[in-house]
Design an enzyme around this catalytic site. Structure first.
Site, PDB file in Angstrom:
ATOM      1  CG  ASP A 332      -1.926   1.065   1.266  1.00  0.00           C
ATOM      2  OD1 ASP A 332      -2.300   1.527   0.181  1.00  0.00           O
ATOM      3  OD2 ASP A 332      -2.348   1.463   2.354  1.00  0.00           O
ATOM      4  CE  LYS A 451      -5.537  26.902   3.190  1.00  0.00           C
ATOM      5  NZ  LYS A 451      -6.018  27.507   4.416  1.00  0.00           N
TER       6      LYS A 451
END
Length: 898
Positions: A332, A451
């Site tokens: 993974d 942002k």
């Protein structure tokens, strides 16, 4: 009142949802909840079913090797019944003691792991807040039932599946279920149930709060269904189990074959049935390497202990060797190869890229100051400032934590915030895809910071901060900045744009902004992983990344770590359309990484690799990894952030979650295999000088050169410690530069038997017979003469035979320290187990020869000093012959290789 699956919920109206679950906005009543608890059962999942210690102990006797030794013990007791006082009862008792002691040693190791597994079972939260009888109450999570309304807030682990009916800036981490590193934003229920309003058991609340209407509990949840899938997966025998079974079959057939042959020969030379049967049993028992089982168990147990010191918990000792034969590691990404925390990777400031790791470049860039200010001020993280700690610790959205940590490292998070006073904020939401926060400066100016998604922020910008000045932003530059942001996104980076504006009032609109830069973030690789990947490559081990994350991110991390150079990305939808043959073809064709894949698809990849005769190791930490962890030849779970399901499905648990620990474990596994091969070769060698005396006694008119008790002394006293010493030999220098061993490579091959039974074993037997007959003839014995076993001469002759075997085994153990290379350099390399073993051998043989009380037990008598010359030269002769064999092997005489 039930929904079959999560997909059945999609598209259902709010009214229909509440009606189906038979619940109101006031929640369930206590009486109704109790009724539903009886109907649906407790909200719990058995990740690990506790095993009875007695059943665990009994399982140790079911393996083929213990069964062989117990069968040999029964034969020995039967032989004692036919011919008492020959020592067969001692062999039978000793074999049973060996089996019991071995079972106890293995049981103790497995029981420790069982207790460790039980200590891991704490993933589901203990207490949760529910709406019962119109009031908010705290109850045990096991009491949650379908229809309950659950309160969740930051830091909570969600204990059941459900629909989010209310949400305030809710951000969830579902990586243990999906493998996707980025958190997911969730909203409250609208007119109908949508994917965005579903909550899953096992997810963690990173930010915000909400209320969840529970729809599934226990095994019916997402967590439970994957747990059930992993428990339904069948596990194959480990390579070591297969090899030991193969060896036991060979040694059994060999023992029975030789025993039957000389049973028939006995008739040919006129012996009675019972006499032939007793000698046949003696030959069979002598062929069984009694000391091998405890030696293998001790070698594997000691390797398990060493790996435990390196933070790798071995759940079953046979798993130690499996890692050594691994050819493919399926890993993974999130939390295994990476840190599972976002990190600022690149900045794009002043129309140029700045590597976040290069401090000098950051310091010289004129746009750094406003960029740091925006990352600090336009940020919702909670800072737990500890004056005694080196750094601030932040809690909140992983993206904001990454920017806060970056700002704190280079500019000082708290120092920057202290210069500004918050006036107004607009939280991030999925529709606007940006957030803003307005501050008052020390000079009284309103400073709006923003942002958000790069395309949204760039579109709202009319100016740019460039070379220390603010100037208009041209349309071509806007297009270029968007292309730059897309370039980063295509590499798997998470991109946000930063901007600001000086405004007249705090709640001014977010428009006409000054563009400052792009921030590109990624869940970075663990620092130790690149070296581990390089070690895998040099060891001939292939690494395949299979993740639930998006393809660009998986590819970027795999390339950055050197796992692949130009991989083909196969996503879940593509994989679903493939049959097993197509998948095997893709795996054979070249570099691939897998992204956006489901648990059952990970399982399909493992199955395909096993079809290709690969020995597959799978690493993982999430619930979604559990089925493939269990199906793999070796499953490796992460101990720190690994779920209970993953730990239960695995064979090895890495307590430090460190991929590099796997490489140490692989080296240990290869070393164990090499060393087991060495001491099997060593132990098998003494079988020939133990068997040939019985054969010679049947065929020739001579006394029996060795007694049953003396055979027992070799197998269970003198051979054990040197064999354990071989099991503790350090790895050979090239062990991680060799390719993995082939699946068809046998632990005990025909060549091993040739070395032990046709070369070294006969040399030991010949030297022992020379000593035996030298003592007999020196004492006045003549060929064909009967010799009473009670006479001192017989005791001297058998003592000489036994001593020669023991001294020959000293040369054998030193020769067995290498498989192909010369063992001369190893003579000066200390192995305390071998040295202690040799010391025990010498003390033992001297003691039983010269101690009157033990002479009767071991059928020995005191020997003249001159006879010891024969014993002393024996190990040098045997070591020299073995060195000649290895030299011929290195020159290309392959059939001599053990």
């Amino acid at each position: 009142m039930e929904f079959e699956s999560r997909t059945d919920l999609l598209g259902i109206s709010r009214e229909a949802l509440f009606r189906t679950l038979q619940v109101s906005d006031a929640g369930l009543s206590s009486v109704e909840a109790k009724t539903r608890l009886q109907r649906f059962g407790k909200n719990q999942i058995e990740f690990h079913r506790a095993r009875s210690p007695w059943l665990m102990l009994l399982e140790e006797f079911k393996e083929l090797f213990p069964l062989l030794l117990m069968a040999a013990a029964l034969l020995a007791f039967f032989a004692n019944h036919l011919s008492p006082n020959e020592g067969y009862e001692l062999i039978g008792a000793a074999l049973l003691v060996v089996v019991v002691l071995n079972a106890v040693v293995s049981f103790v190791q497995n029981y420790k792991v069982e207790q460790l597994m039980l200590s891991f079972l704490d993933y589901i939260p203990k207490e949760v807040a529910l709406l019962r009888d119109g009031d908010k109450v705290l109850l045990d999570a096991k009491e949650v039932v379908p229809g309950d309304i659950l309160y969740i807030q930051e830091g909570d682990k969600i204990p059941a599946d459900g629909v989010i009916i209310e949400a305030a800036q809710l951000l969830l981490d579902e990586s243990i279920l999906t493998g996707e590193s980025e958190p997911v934003s969730r909203g409250g229920l609208g007119e109908i149930v949508e994917e965005n309003s579903l909550a899953r058991s096992g997810a963690t609340v990173l930010k915000g709060n909400g209320r969840v209407l529970v729809t599934h509990t226990g095994r019916s949840t997402s967590l439970g269904s994957i747990s059930e899938l992993s428990q339904s997966v069948e596990r194959d025998l480990t390579p070591m189990q297969l090899e030991l079974q193969n060896f036991v079959r060979k040694i059994t057939y060999l023992a029975l074959g030789i025993g039957l042959l000389f049973f028939l020969i006995g008739f040919a030379i006129g012996n009675t049935f019972w006499t032939n049967l007793i000698f046949a049993i003696g030959i069979i028992v002598a062929n069984v390497p009694e000391g091998l089982l405890p030696t293998v168990t001790l070698a594997l147990t000691q390797a398990s202990v060493r790996m435990g010191k390196n933070n790798a918990v071995i759940k079953h000792i046979l798993s130690v060797e499996t890692l050594g034969s691994t050819t493919v590691i399926c890993t993974d990404k999130t939390g295994t190869l990476t840190r599972n925390s976002l990190h600022v990777e690149k900045l794009y400031l002043d129309m140029q890229e700045v590597d976040a790791e290069h401090l000098d470049e950051i310091g010289r860039n004129a746009a750094v100051r406003p960029a740091m200010e925006i990352m600090t001020l336009c940020n919702d993280v909670i800072s737990t400032n500890n004056q005694h700690a080196a750094n601030n610790h932040f809690h909140g959205d992983p993206t904001e934590i990454a920017m806060a940590q970056f700002s704190d490292h280079y500019g000082g998070f708290e120092q920057t915030r202290a210069r500004f006073e918050l006036q107004h904020s607009r939280p991030f939401d999925a529709e606007s895809r940006y957030m803003s926060m307005t501050y008052r400066t020390q000079g009284g100016t309103c400073y709006l910071t923003a942002k958000g998604a790069s395309d949204v922020i760039i579109e709202r910008c009319t100016h740019i901060h460039h070379e220390g000045l603010v100037r208009p932003l041209h349309e071509a530059e806007q297009q270029f900045l968007n292309e730059q942001a897309h370039y980063y996104a295509a590499q798997g980076l998470r991109v946000l744009a930063l901007a600001y504006r000086v405004v007249a009032q705090a709640d001014a609109e977010v428009e006409d902004l000054v563009f400052v830069g792009l921030v590109a973030m990624v869940d970075p690789p663990r620092p130790e992983v690149p070296a581990a990947v390089a070690a895998c490559k040099s060891a001939g081990i292939r690494i395949i990344v299979m993740s639930g994350d998006k393809g660009e991110t998986v590819s970027y991390i795999a390339r950055k770590l050197g796992i692949v150079t130009a991989p083909k990305v196969i996503e879940g939808e593509q994989l679903q359309a493939m049959d097993s043959e197509e998948l095997v073809e893709e795996l054979r064709s070249g570099e691939v990484v897998f992204a956006r894949i489901a648990p059952e698809q990970k399982l399909a990849i493992v199955e395909a690799l096993k079809e290709m005769d690969e020995v597959v190791a799978v690493t993982g930490d999430g619930v979604n990894d559990a089925p493939s962890l269990k199906r793999a030849d070796i499953g490796i779970a992460m101990g720190k952030r690994g779920t209970d399901v993953a730990k239960e499905a695995s064979d090895i648990i890495l307590l430090d979650d460190n991929f590099a620990t796997i490489i140490k474990a692989i080296e240990e596994g290869r070393t164990v295999y090499d060393n087991i091969k060495k001491f099997i070769t060593y132990i098998l060698t003494s079988n020939i000088p133990e068997i040939l005396p019985f054969i010679a006694y049947v065929l020739l008119p001579i006394p029996l050169p060795i007694t049953v008790v003396q055979i027992l002394a070799i197998d269970l006293i003198t051979d054990i410690l040197p064999a354990i010493g071989l099991g503790n030999e350090p790895p050979e220098a090239d062990i991680m530069r060799r390719p993995p061993r082939r699946r068809d490579e046998r632990l005990v091959s025909f060549r091993t038997f040739v070395r032990s039974y046709a070369i070294i074993g006969p040399v030991e037997a010949a030297l022992s017979f020379v000593s035996f007959f030298t003592v007999l003839y020196a004492g006045g014995w003549e060929w064909g003469q009967d010799l009473e076993t009670s006479l001192p001469l017989y005791g001297q002759a058998t003592a000489a035979f036994l001593a020669t075997i023991i001294f020959s085994q000293i040369g054998n153990v030193m020769a067995c320290r290498t498989n192909r290379m010369s063992a001369w350099p190893y003579l000066t390399r200390l192995n305390y187990w071998i040295l202690i073993g040799i010391g025990v051998e010498l003390v033992f043989i001297i003691t039983i020869i010269y101690t009157p009380g033990l002479q009767h037990v071991f059928s020995t008598s005191a020997l003249a000093p001159s006879v010891w010359v024969l014993f002393i030269i024996a190990p040098f002769i045997l070591f020299t012959i073995e060195e000649m064999r290895k030299w011929l092997v290195r020159k290309g005489v392959g059939w001599l290789e053990a």
